[in-house]
Scaffold this motif. Structure first.
Motif: not given
Ligand code: SF4
Lengths: 422, 166
Positions: A378-392, B7-17
């Protein structure tokens, strides 16, 4: 026809009396910002332009904060490259490790950004300074390079969305909850290319720290900028700090908004954003069974003194759960020092939390608290994207500092009232 | 200019991470970045992608961080252009600034499947799906962005401006 605060600031910087949404303008910038990830690339591009000097050595600010104190040799090389540029260009405001902080906590604290200014930074959370009534937005390294050379950049004047918050703010509900709730409502692209203007009696009540938190996350709804009209609190905050001229702007009564959202906060619960998007928000009561391995309190979103005070209030006299690593990151050295003076650091260490020097650290999965496969934070940060804090295959849940602190104690996501010693 | 590729297809909201995880941002070397392009979305992407291939994705492509390393990584791994329903604002600017071609076209994204072969005309924005024998039209690129492209990216554009002022 009236203009919004965003339109007025942009018009003034474009040398115009009037601008309207969709208009492409070239605007003067008051300050440009880069960090140890984005500046090296910008410097390389800047060299290609064929001029020797940046437009103003007072107004180009570089901050090493992402992978610092240098996490590895490559990061050290990046920082060195940046530092050499700072020396060569004789940049006036540079904040070395030991005197630094996370850029978006640091710049307001240092009085480098303020009302009515136009600021661009090669960091997406540059939108934070909108809390002071500035137009402030993130760009990439090449845009930064061009602005370092010219002192101006181009914008498409954004349409504005108005958010009016009213009602009685319940206990523990903070700027973080308001913004998470808002992103949950409009989605991660709900404000794409748009200005988010936060208004209403609740915003007037909010502290500056909570306002920074709200504007910080405008980008998480895709917004070009977040902005709050300056008031007495803004004046108090900037007094004695500001190093540059500033001006107060306010939206006209008849300003045009693409959309107006009215949000009653009276019955708002504390908010938690589930993986893997900040829009996956739920009330904390629906999250209380989620076990955690790590709790992170800090970042440019919630690493300010008020955030640390709240975390300390919850942690005081409690112990971090045996299965949890709690890591606390003050936003700047000054905030760190203040936290020491107030005895907060002692509370944190007594509780069994790690207290770190200011850095972006785990917020972006950089260093100082990376998650292993299958771990959850749990984090007070701003992003919870896949892999954001480490392992995907790790997970991040976003919350305010009170929820993160309570979760650290119970080893699962928790409401602060569950642990607070009455 | 025309692009053609698979083509390589991806979904919505593909973020920069997802496009380039922060753990690789201790360098700005395009070749290094390319190796990790799309890694957390599809770990084998770099080994599969061929020169000229095209990424097709849903809404809000490139949301999140301002890191220009994202379009740089995409370009450096050989991708010729990206087609999406919408792009996040900073990614949109960055792509033009570094000379990665991008197109917004909802219809194309809905109809195109992974593996389709496309031919994209950058000047007209016409996307031909050679596999399905269909044609879609992308939203026209704003005039100012076209100027940046024809100058050869933002830095060249600024260069001209600076030398004119001198
Ligand atoms: S604390 Fe996190 S979000 Fe803020 S600038 Fe650092 S990496 Fe970015």
């Amino acid at each position: 026809m009236g203009m919004t605060i965003t339109e007025k600031i942009l018009a003034a910087h474009a040398g115009k009396d009037f601008v309207e949404p969709g208009e492409l303008i070239s605007a003067k910038v008051d300050l440009v910002l880069g960090n140890d990830i984005t500046a090296p690339l910008a410097i390389k591009e800047f060299r290609k332009i064929g001029i020797d000097k940046v437009f103003d050595k007072k107004r180009v600010v570089l901050v090493p904060d992402h992978f610092t104190p240098n996490k590895d040799i490559k990061s050290a090389e990046q920082c060195k490259f940046m530092r050499e540029f700072v020396r060569e260009q004789e940049l006036e405001f540079y904040y070395e490790v030991g005197r630094m902080g996370i850029e978006h906590c640091l710049l307001p604290e240092e009085g480098l950004v303020g009302p009515g200014q136009v600021i661009i930074g090669a960091d997406s959370h540059t939108c934070t300074y909108g809390a002071l009534g500035a137009f402030s937005t993130g760009v990439g390294s090449t845009d930064l390079a061009a602005a370092m050379a010219l002192g101006e950049t181009w914008f498409k004047v954004p349409e504005s969305l108005k958010f009016i918050y009213y009602g009685n703010l319940p206990r523990w509900v903070s700027g973080k909850d308001l913004i998470l709730y808002t992103i949950g409502k409009i989605g991660v692209d709900g404000a794409l290319y748009r200005a988010m203007e936060f208004t209403g009696p609740v915003i007037e009540e909010l502290s500056m720290d909570s306002r920074f938190t709200m504007c910080n996350m405008a980008i998480e709804a895709g917004g070009e900028n977040g902005i709050i009209a300056p008031d007495e609190k803004t004046k108090q905050y900037i007094e004695g700090r500001m190093k540059f001229p500033y001006e107060f702007y306010y939206s006209d009564e008849d300003a045009k908004y693409l959309e107006v959202y009215e949000i009653d906060v009276t019955n708002m619960e504390l908010q938690v954003a589930f993986p893997h998007l900040p829009e996956n928000t739920k009330p904390v009561s629906e999250a209380v069974n989620v076990r955690i391995d790590q709790a992170v309190i800090g970042s440019c979103t919630n690493g300010r003194i008020e955030d640390l005070r709240i975390a300390a209030e919850v942690l005081k006299g409690n112990k971090v759960h045996p299965d949890v690593r709690a890591i606390i990151f003050p936003g700047t050295q000054k905030i760190y020092m203040q936290a020491m003076k107030e005895g907060l650091v002692e509370i944190f260490i007594e509780a069994g939390a790690a207290v770190s020097t200011p850095t972006c650290g785990p917020c972006l999965g950089g260093h100082m608290g990376i998650l292993a496969k299958g771990e959850r934070a749990i984090a007070t940060t701003n992003r919870n994207f896949v892999g954001r804090m480490g392992h995907p295959e790790s997970e991040v849940y976003l919350s305010n500092p009170a929820v993160a602190a309570a979760s650290a104690v119970l080893g699962r996501i928790a409401h602060p009232d569950e642990v607070i010693k009455k | 200019m025309k692009f053609s590729g698979k083509v390589w297809k991806f979904g919505d909201d593909i973020d920069t991470d997802l496009i380039i995880p922060a753990r690789y941002l201790n360098t700005s070397d395009p070749e290094e970045l390319a190796k990790h392009c799309m890694e957390d979305a599809d770990a084998s992407f770099y080994s599969k992608v061929q020169k000229g291939d095209i990424i097709v994705a849903g809404k809000n492509f490139g949301c999140g961080s301002s890191r220009e390393h994202a379009p740089v990584a995409i370009k450096a791994c050989g991708v010729s252009c990206v087609i999406a329903k919408t792009f996040a604002r900073i990614f949109y600017r960055n792509a033009f600034n570094i000379g990665l071609s991008i197109f917004e076209c909802e219809e194309a994204v809905e109809k195109i499947d992974e593996g389709d072969v496309l031919e994209v005309d950058a000047s007209t924005g016409i996307i031909k799906n050679l596999t399905k024998n269909e044609e879609y039209r992308a939203t026209p690129v704003p005039e100012f962005m076209q100027e940046i492209i024809s100058a050869g990216g933002l830095i060249n554009y600024v260069k001209k401006k600076v030398s004119r002022n001198a």
